[in-house]
Design a protein around this motif. Structure first.
Motif, PDB file in Angstrom:
ATOM      1  N   MET A   1      48.750  29.003  43.297  1.00 22.30           N
ATOM      2  CA  MET A   1      48.322  30.293  42.593  1.00 22.30           C
ATOM      3  C   MET A   1      48.322  31.182  43.838  1.00 22.30           C
ATOM      4  SD  MET A   1      45.426  29.641  39.883  1.00 22.30           S
ATOM      5  CE  MET A   1      44.602  31.249  39.983  1.00 22.30           C
ATOM      6  N   PRO A   2      48.731  32.471  43.809  1.00 19.82           N
ATOM      7  CA  PRO A   2      48.639  33.618  44.876  1.00 19.82           C
ATOM      8  C   PRO A   2      47.051  33.623  45.107  1.00 19.82           C
ATOM      9  CG  PRO A   2      50.040  34.453  43.099  1.00 19.82           C
ATOM     10  CD  PRO A   2      49.318  32.988  42.444  1.00 19.82           C
ATOM     11  N   PHE A   3      46.950  34.288  46.271  1.00 18.20           N
ATOM     12  CA  PHE A   3      45.473  34.434  46.777  1.00 18.20           C
ATOM     13  C   PHE A   3      44.512  35.409  45.738  1.00 18.20           C
ATOM     14  CE2 PHE A   3      42.081  36.709  48.992  1.00 18.20           C
ATOM     15  CZ  PHE A   3      41.624  35.966  49.526  1.00 18.20           C
ATOM     16  N   ILE A   4      45.351  36.461  45.215  1.00 21.62           N
ATOM     17  CA  ILE A   4      44.829  37.417  44.551  1.00 21.62           C
ATOM     18  C   ILE A   4      44.352  36.693  43.249  1.00 21.62           C
ATOM     19  CG2 ILE A   4      45.294  39.298  42.863  1.00 21.62           C
ATOM     20  CD1 ILE A   4      44.545  40.271  45.499  1.00 21.62           C
ATOM     21  N   ASP A   5      45.344  35.877  42.523  1.00 18.00           N
ATOM     22  CA  ASP A   5      44.687  35.262  41.256  1.00 18.00           C
ATOM     23  C   ASP A   5      43.664  34.361  41.754  1.00 18.00           C
ATOM     24  OD1 ASP A   5      46.917  36.497  40.096  1.00 18.00           O
ATOM     25  OD2 ASP A   5      47.949  34.842  39.897  1.00 18.00           O
ATOM     26  N   ASN A   6      43.645  33.379  42.694  1.00 19.14           N
ATOM     27  CA  ASN A   6      42.444  32.859  43.323  1.00 19.14           C
ATOM     28  C   ASN A   6      41.052  33.622  43.137  1.00 19.14           C
ATOM     29  OD1 ASN A   6      42.925  29.524  43.754  1.00 19.14           O
ATOM     30  ND2 ASN A   6      44.824  30.827  44.635  1.00 19.14           N
ATOM     31  N   LEU A   7      41.461  34.510  43.814  1.00 19.89           N
ATOM     32  CA  LEU A   7      40.008  35.583  44.070  1.00 19.89           C
ATOM     33  C   LEU A   7      39.501  36.160  42.824  1.00 19.89           C
ATOM     34  CD1 LEU A   7      38.141  37.154  46.057  1.00 19.89           C
ATOM     35  CD2 LEU A   7      39.990  39.045  46.105  1.00 19.89           C
ATOM     36  N   TYR A   8      40.570  36.487  42.079  1.00 21.43           N
ATOM     37  CA  TYR A   8      40.104  37.129  40.614  1.00 21.43           C
ATOM     38  C   TYR A   8      39.517  35.967  39.808  1.00 21.43           C
ATOM     39  CZ  TYR A   8      40.648  39.098  35.914  1.00 21.43           C
ATOM     40  OH  TYR A   8      40.308  39.601  34.716  1.00 21.43           O
ATOM     41  N   VAL A   9      39.939  34.894  39.894  1.00 19.93           N
ATOM     42  CA  VAL A   9      39.124  33.613  39.079  1.00 19.93           C
ATOM     43  C   VAL A   9      37.903  33.414  39.655  1.00 19.93           C
ATOM     44  CG1 VAL A   9      39.294  31.098  38.506  1.00 19.93           C
ATOM     45  CG2 VAL A   9      41.192  32.748  38.372  1.00 19.93           C
ATOM     46  N   GLN A  10      37.530  33.216  40.916  1.00 22.29           N
ATOM     47  CA  GLN A  10      36.585  32.832  41.487  1.00 22.29           C
ATOM     48  C   GLN A  10      35.346  33.982  41.460  1.00 22.29           C
ATOM     49  OE1 GLN A  10      36.667  31.318  45.467  1.00 22.29           O
ATOM     50  NE2 GLN A  10      38.362  30.026  45.318  1.00 22.29           N
ATOM     51  N   LEU A  11      35.919  35.203  41.164  1.00 27.70           N
ATOM     52  CA  LEU A  11      35.081  36.491  41.332  1.00 27.70           C
ATOM     53  C   LEU A  11      34.288  36.238  39.779  1.00 27.70           C
ATOM     54  CD1 LEU A  11      36.259  39.096  43.532  1.00 27.70           C
ATOM     55  CD2 LEU A  11      34.762  37.556  43.876  1.00 27.70           C
ATOM     56  N   LYS A  12      35.197  36.251  38.946  1.00 28.49           N
ATOM     57  CA  LYS A  12      35.002  35.784  37.598  1.00 28.49           C
ATOM     58  C   LYS A  12      33.851  35.042  37.324  1.00 28.49           C
ATOM     59  CE  LYS A  12      36.444  35.686  32.843  1.00 28.49           C
ATOM     60  NZ  LYS A  12      37.749  35.605  31.804  1.00 28.49           N
ATOM     61  N   CYS A  13      33.805  33.809  38.038  1.00 26.57           N
ATOM     62  CA  CYS A  13      33.046  32.931  37.921  1.00 26.57           C
ATOM     63  C   CYS A  13      31.783  32.991  38.648  1.00 26.57           C
ATOM     64  CB  CYS A  13      33.469  31.532  38.647  1.00 26.57           C
ATOM     65  SG  CYS A  13      34.594  30.582  37.728  1.00 26.57           S
ATOM     66  N   GLU A  14      31.793  34.090  39.492  1.00 31.38           N
ATOM     67  CA  GLU A  14      30.471  34.266  40.272  1.00 31.38           C
ATOM     68  C   GLU A  14      29.882  35.550  39.188  1.00 31.38           C
ATOM     69  OE1 GLU A  14      29.236  34.696  43.625  1.00 31.38           O
ATOM     70  OE2 GLU A  14      30.244  32.692  43.440  1.00 31.38           O
ATOM     71  N   ALA A  15      30.813  36.265  38.596  1.00 27.87           N
ATOM     72  CA  ALA A  15      29.662  37.235  37.531  1.00 27.87           C
ATOM     73  C   ALA A  15      29.208  36.242  36.475  1.00 27.87           C
ATOM     74  CB  ALA A  15      31.045  38.148  36.847  1.00 27.87           C
ATOM     75  N   LEU A  16      29.924  35.085  36.106  1.00 24.73           N
ATOM     76  CA  LEU A  16      29.534  34.508  35.041  1.00 24.73           C
ATOM     77  C   LEU A  16      28.028  33.647  35.412  1.00 24.73           C
ATOM     78  CD1 LEU A  16      32.577  32.798  33.535  1.00 24.73           C
ATOM     79  CD2 LEU A  16      30.796  34.294  32.396  1.00 24.73           C
ATOM     80  N   ASP A  17      28.016  33.136  36.702  1.00 28.50           N
ATOM     81  CA  ASP A  17      27.073  32.684  37.604  1.00 28.50           C
ATOM     82  C   ASP A  17      25.543  33.721  37.459  1.00 28.50           C
ATOM     83  OD1 ASP A  17      28.516  30.447  37.777  1.00 28.50           O
ATOM     84  OD2 ASP A  17      29.051  30.607  40.035  1.00 28.50           O
TER      85      ASP A  17
END
Length: 230
Positions: free
Chosen positions: A118-134
């Motif tokens: 995946m592009p870096f931006i897509d990885n960042l988006y998914v990881q930040l969404k997980c951060e918000a859920l955490d």
């Protein structure tokens, strides 16, 4: 101390860190990536930013990525506002957490998986969404703990055989009795265990002169984890 670990605002999705090195092939070349993006309908942010960030990431030029994504009213701040509204969080706190996560992600110490397909931006988006859920789960657990502790004594007596899963007295006792550790480090560990200190607050608690030194914070957190594993 036993092998039990104190998770610093941990999550249930820890399954290792994938090697982020990207070996370019004719199919995976940057030119091919650019053409694919230009033909796609990306909604997370502009195609120009996606292409520029990917180019910088592949060249391992990380400082410009910080400036590009963390500027005022930029991409990451916009996502913080969206996720804060979605999960009923405070946007400034979430944006602060997102900054720390981006630093750790580019420093190679992120606790979330990086998908090289995946592009870096897509990885960042998914990881930040997980951060918000955490963060949402953290506050939900804290609220349940506070609700439990605010119950009248008579109500608690009815459930005296039930273990409060949010209070682990054994871990706190282990931390209090740790040897060969500085008072400052012990204070940080106990503060994290009781929820009084968050990772991003460590530079302020220790009064570091350079509060933006992300590498120093990453090394210090690794040191704490090493202490816990001993």
């Amino acid at each position: 101390m036993s092998k039990r670990q104190l998770c610093i605002r941990g999550n249930g999705r820890k399954n290792g860190i994938v090697n982020r090195s990207l070996q370019e092939t004719p199919v995976n070349s940057f030119e091919c990536f650019r053409e694919t993006i230009m033909r796609s309908n990306y909604k997370k942010c502009s195609k120009e930013i996606i292409i520029k960030v990917e180019e910088l990431y592949r060249a391992k030029e990380y400082e410009p990525i910080y400036e590009l994504l963390l500027n005022q009213d930029g991409v990451v701040e916009g996502w913080a506002k969206i996720f804060a509204k979605m999960y009923h969080l405070e946007s400034n706190e979430l944006f602060s957490d997102f900054q720390v996560h981006l630093y750790n992600m580019l420093d190679g110490v992120s606790d979330k998986v990086y998908n090289i397909n995946m592009p870096f931006i897509d990885n960042l988006y998914v990881q930040l969404k997980c951060e918000a859920l955490d963060l949402r789960d953290y506050y939900n657990a804290k609220k349940r703990k506070d609700d439990w502790n605010c119950k009248p004594k008579e109500e608690l007596e009815k459930h005296k055989d039930n273990k409060n899963q949010y209070d682990d007295i054994n871990i706190l006792m282990d931390l209090e009795n740790m040897k060969d550790i500085s008072p400052e480090d012990k204070r940080i560990l106990i503060g994290i265990a009781t929820g009084e200190i968050d990772k991003k607050d460590i530079p302020y608690v220790l009064n570091w002169s350079n509060k933006e030194d992300r590498m120093k914070l990453s090394r210090y957190v690794k040191k704490l984890q090493t202490i816990l594993n001993d």
